[in-house]
Design a protein around this motif. Structure first.
Motif, short mmCIF file in Angstrom:
data_model
loop_
_atom_site.label_atom_id
_atom_site.label_comp_id
_atom_site.label_asym_id
_atom_site.label_seq_id
_atom_site.Cartn_x
_atom_site.Cartn_y
_atom_site.Cartn_z
N UNK A 21 -7.08 2.54 0.93
CA UNK A 21 -7.80 1.32 1.26
C UNK A 21 -6.85 0.24 1.74
N UNK A 22 -5.71 0.10 1.04
CA UNK A 22 -4.71 -0.89 1.44
C UNK A 22 -4.13 -0.58 2.80
N UNK A 23 -3.93 0.71 3.07
CA UNK A 23 -3.38 1.13 4.37
C UNK A 23 -4.36 0.79 5.48
N UNK A 24 -5.64 1.04 5.22
CA UNK A 24 -6.66 0.75 6.22
C UNK A 24 -6.79 -0.75 6.46
N UNK A 25 -6.70 -1.52 5.39
CA UNK A 25 -6.82 -2.97 5.50
C UNK A 25 -5.64 -3.59 6.25
N UNK A 30 0.25 -1.62 9.95
CA UNK A 30 0.55 -0.31 9.37
C UNK A 30 0.85 0.73 10.44
N UNK A 31 0.40 0.47 11.66
CA UNK A 31 0.60 1.44 12.74
C UNK A 31 2.07 1.64 13.08
N UNK A 32 2.91 0.66 12.75
CA UNK A 32 4.33 0.76 13.07
C UNK A 32 5.15 1.41 11.95
N UNK A 33 4.51 1.68 10.81
CA UNK A 33 5.24 2.25 9.68
C UNK A 33 5.85 3.62 10.00
N UNK A 34 5.12 4.55 10.62
CA UNK A 34 5.75 5.85 10.94
C UNK A 34 7.01 5.71 11.79
N UNK A 35 6.99 4.82 12.77
CA UNK A 35 8.17 4.63 13.62
C UNK A 35 9.33 4.07 12.81
N UNK A 41 0.81 -1.22 0.00
CA UNK A 41 0.00 0.00 0.00
C UNK A 41 0.84 1.27 0.00
N UNK A 42 2.15 1.16 0.26
CA UNK A 42 3.03 2.33 0.23
C UNK A 42 3.50 2.54 -1.21
N UNK A 43 3.17 3.68 -1.78
CA UNK A 43 3.54 3.97 -3.17
C UNK A 43 4.75 4.88 -3.29
N UNK A 44 5.03 5.67 -2.25
CA UNK A 44 6.18 6.57 -2.30
C UNK A 44 6.45 7.12 -0.90
N UNK A 45 7.66 7.57 -0.67
CA UNK A 45 8.04 8.25 0.58
C UNK A 45 8.86 9.47 0.21
N UNK A 46 8.38 10.64 0.60
CA UNK A 46 9.07 11.88 0.29
C UNK A 46 9.51 12.57 1.58
N UNK A 47 10.67 13.20 1.55
CA UNK A 47 11.19 13.86 2.76
C UNK A 47 11.86 15.18 2.42
N UNK A 80 3.67 12.19 7.96
CA UNK A 80 2.27 12.23 7.54
C UNK A 80 1.96 11.05 6.61
N UNK A 81 0.80 10.47 6.82
CA UNK A 81 0.28 9.44 5.92
C UNK A 81 -0.62 10.15 4.92
N UNK A 82 -0.27 10.10 3.64
CA UNK A 82 -0.96 10.88 2.62
C UNK A 82 -1.62 9.96 1.61
N UNK A 83 -2.89 10.23 1.31
CA UNK A 83 -3.64 9.46 0.33
C UNK A 83 -3.08 9.74 -1.07
N UNK A 84 -2.64 8.69 -1.75
CA UNK A 84 -2.03 8.84 -3.07
C UNK A 84 -3.01 9.42 -4.09
N UNK A 85 -4.29 9.11 -3.94
CA UNK A 85 -5.29 9.54 -4.93
C UNK A 85 -5.75 10.97 -4.71
N UNK A 86 -6.00 11.34 -3.47
CA UNK A 86 -6.55 12.67 -3.19
C UNK A 86 -5.54 13.69 -2.69
N UNK A 87 -4.41 13.20 -2.16
CA UNK A 87 -3.43 14.10 -1.58
C UNK A 87 -3.78 14.54 -0.17
N UNK A 88 -4.86 14.01 0.36
CA UNK A 88 -5.27 14.36 1.72
C UNK A 88 -4.39 13.66 2.76
#
Length: 211
Positions: free
Chosen positions: A152-156, A161-166, A132-138, A188-196
């Motif tokens: 949807x993949x992140x939610x599923x 997925x809760x440990x990904x930020x750490x 579900x991770x499509x990119x990481x920008x810093x 930040x966890x950002x929706x690839x489709x909406x940018x939210x």
């Protein structure tokens, strides 16, 4: 939790320092081009790295926790400095070690850390268990990191997925420590489709909530 983080950073530091020790030393002449005399220090605690910037060299004090698995009674500062490509090293009374390197060597070290962080992010994007991770920008200083996901993949993914930020924070923190920057990273966890922004967390502030 803080103990686990400190040990993780110790492991990353040792791996990176070993890699840098095997690389060729950068020319000292490039360090002569710098005229700054600023001093920087990371936030102080027993596990922090202290960075002091001088005219031609940079001193980095590695906390005793970085060497807790070593027999410091046989520690040879001169040999350690030679192995790592530093100008010198000194063992302090509290068990910490202060190393002196040229600014060119420090620049080389930071470049290696940046590459290591980006490689770890690339591996996370390509991992089979995080599709579900499509990119990481810093940002350049790693004070902001955006994890772009299929919502949807992140939610599923649920708890995993809760440990990904750490996981993403560790390389960022390590880079900031040796840069002498303040420890701060907003992930930040950002929706690839909406940018939210689906959610965000700020480290190291987030650790206070689990104490």
């Amino acid at each position: 939790m803080k103990r686990i983080i400190a040990l993780a950073l110790v492991f990353m530091m040792l791996m990176l320092m070993a890699a840098c020790g095997n690389s060729s030393s950068a020319s000292d002449n490039s360090a002569l081009q710098s005229n700054t005399q600023d001093e920087k220090a990371s936030s102080g605690n027993e596990n922090s790295v202290t960075v002091d910037e001088n005219l031609l060299t940079i001193d980095i004090t590695l906390p005793a926790s970085f060497f807790e698995d070593e027999d410091m009674s046989t520690f040879d500062p001169d040999s350690y400095a030679e192995e790592q490509g530093f100008k010198k090293a000194a063992l302090n009374e509290d068990g910490s070690v202060t190393v002196t390197m040229t600014k060119a060597k420090h620049k080389e070290l930071m470049s290696e850390m940046n590459k290591s962080a980006e490689d770890s992010y690339a591996a996370l994007i390509q991992a089979e268990d995080t599709p579900y991770i499509t990119d990481i920008k810093h940002s350049d200083s790693y004070d902001t990191v955006d994890i772009i996901v299929d919502s949807q993949g992140y939610e599923d993914a649920g708890l995993a997925a809760a440990f990904i930020p750490l996981t993403v924070y560790f390389p960022a923190a390590f880079y900031q420590m040796f840069a002498g920057d303040e420890q701060y990273c907003e992930i930040s966890i950002v929706d690839a489709e909406t940018g939210d922004t689906l959610e965000s967390v700020v480290y190291p502030d987030a650790f206070d909530s689990v104490e």
